[in-house]
Design a protein around this motif. Structure first.
Motif, PDB file in Angstrom:
ATOM      1  N   ALA A  60       1.652  -2.836  -4.919  1.00  0.00           N
ATOM      2  CA  ALA A  60       0.296  -2.294  -4.992  1.00  0.00           C
ATOM      3  C   ALA A  60       0.325  -1.000  -4.185  1.00  0.00           C
ATOM      4  O   ALA A  60       1.102  -0.874  -3.236  1.00  0.00           O
ATOM      5  CB  ALA A  60      -0.706  -3.275  -4.404  1.00  0.00           C
ATOM      6  N   TYR A  61      -0.486  -0.029  -4.568  1.00  0.00           N
ATOM      7  CA  TYR A  61      -0.438   1.301  -3.951  1.00  0.00           C
ATOM      8  C   TYR A  61      -1.807   1.717  -3.415  1.00  0.00           C
ATOM      9  O   TYR A  61      -2.529   2.481  -4.062  1.00  0.00           O
ATOM     10  CB  TYR A  61       0.062   2.327  -4.972  1.00  0.00           C
ATOM     11  N   PRO A  62      -2.164   1.275  -2.201  1.00  0.00           N
ATOM     12  CA  PRO A  62      -3.457   1.688  -1.636  1.00  0.00           C
ATOM     13  C   PRO A  62      -3.534   3.198  -1.403  1.00  0.00           C
ATOM     14  O   PRO A  62      -4.572   3.807  -1.633  1.00  0.00           O
ATOM     15  CB  PRO A  62      -3.525   0.937  -0.303  1.00  0.00           C
ATOM     16  N   GLN A  63      -2.475   3.799  -0.915  1.00  0.00           N
ATOM     17  CA  GLN A  63      -2.364   5.239  -0.649  1.00  0.00           C
ATOM     18  C   GLN A  63      -3.579   5.785   0.099  1.00  0.00           C
ATOM     19  O   GLN A  63      -4.205   6.758  -0.314  1.00  0.00           O
ATOM     20  CB  GLN A  63      -2.125   6.009  -1.949  1.00  0.00           C
ATOM     21  N   ARG A  64      -3.877   5.160   1.250  1.00  0.00           N
ATOM     22  CA  ARG A  64      -4.990   5.626   2.081  1.00  0.00           C
ATOM     23  C   ARG A  64      -4.876   5.053   3.481  1.00  0.00           C
ATOM     24  O   ARG A  64      -4.117   4.128   3.734  1.00  0.00           O
ATOM     25  CB  ARG A  64      -6.317   5.255   1.454  1.00  0.00           C
ATOM     26  N   HIS A  65      -5.672   5.614   4.387  1.00  0.00           N
ATOM     27  CA  HIS A  65      -5.781   5.113   5.751  1.00  0.00           C
ATOM     28  C   HIS A  65      -6.852   4.037   5.802  1.00  0.00           C
ATOM     29  O   HIS A  65      -7.874   4.138   5.113  1.00  0.00           O
ATOM     30  CB  HIS A  65      -6.152   6.239   6.715  1.00  0.00           C
TER      31      HIS A  65
END
Length: 127
Positions: free
Chosen positions: A95-100
């Protein structure tokens, strides 16, 4: 002290101890791997940024349909692909949240084998 009071006091102490274990949970200040039963989550980023989260579900000696769900306590979530897995093979997906995320956010993943939950590892994201 009566037996009823002893029982109530014991239940209160047990509840408090369980709450402390849940709240303390393992921190994810850096990349790492956390497992619960047949499910593991692995992060590759440090601090509060999550770019990629890998989920693995260990299969048994029977073929199964396997999937997972990944989420955080601040509202982000993703379902992984559904895959028919042969016996003794480990399912993996990302899974790729790609955030803080805010420090203190919990990251969890639940794995499903044949429609049944087979593990729920969670970790607390820290600075």
């Amino acid at each position: 002290m009566t037996n009823l009071r002893k029982i109530v006091a014991g239940i209160g102490a047990t509840t408090a101890a369980l709450g402390l274990v849940f709240a303390a949970g393992p921190p994810a200040a850096a990349d790492g791997k956390w497992c619960n039963n047949s499910v593991c989550i692995e992060t590759y980023d440090s601090g509060t940024y999550l770019g990629r989260v890998e989920v693995s579900v260990i299969n048994t000696n029977q073929p199964h349909r396997i999937s997972a769900r990944v989420w955080t306590t601040d509202g982000w979530s993703a379902n992984t692909k559904v895959e028919d897995v042969d016996a003794f093979r480990t399912y993996r997906d990302q899974a790729y949240p790609q955030r803080h995320f805010p420090a203190g956010t919990r990251l969890c993943a639940e794995g499903f084998r044949g429609g049944d939950s087979v593990g729920l590892p969670c970790v607390t994201i820290t600075d």
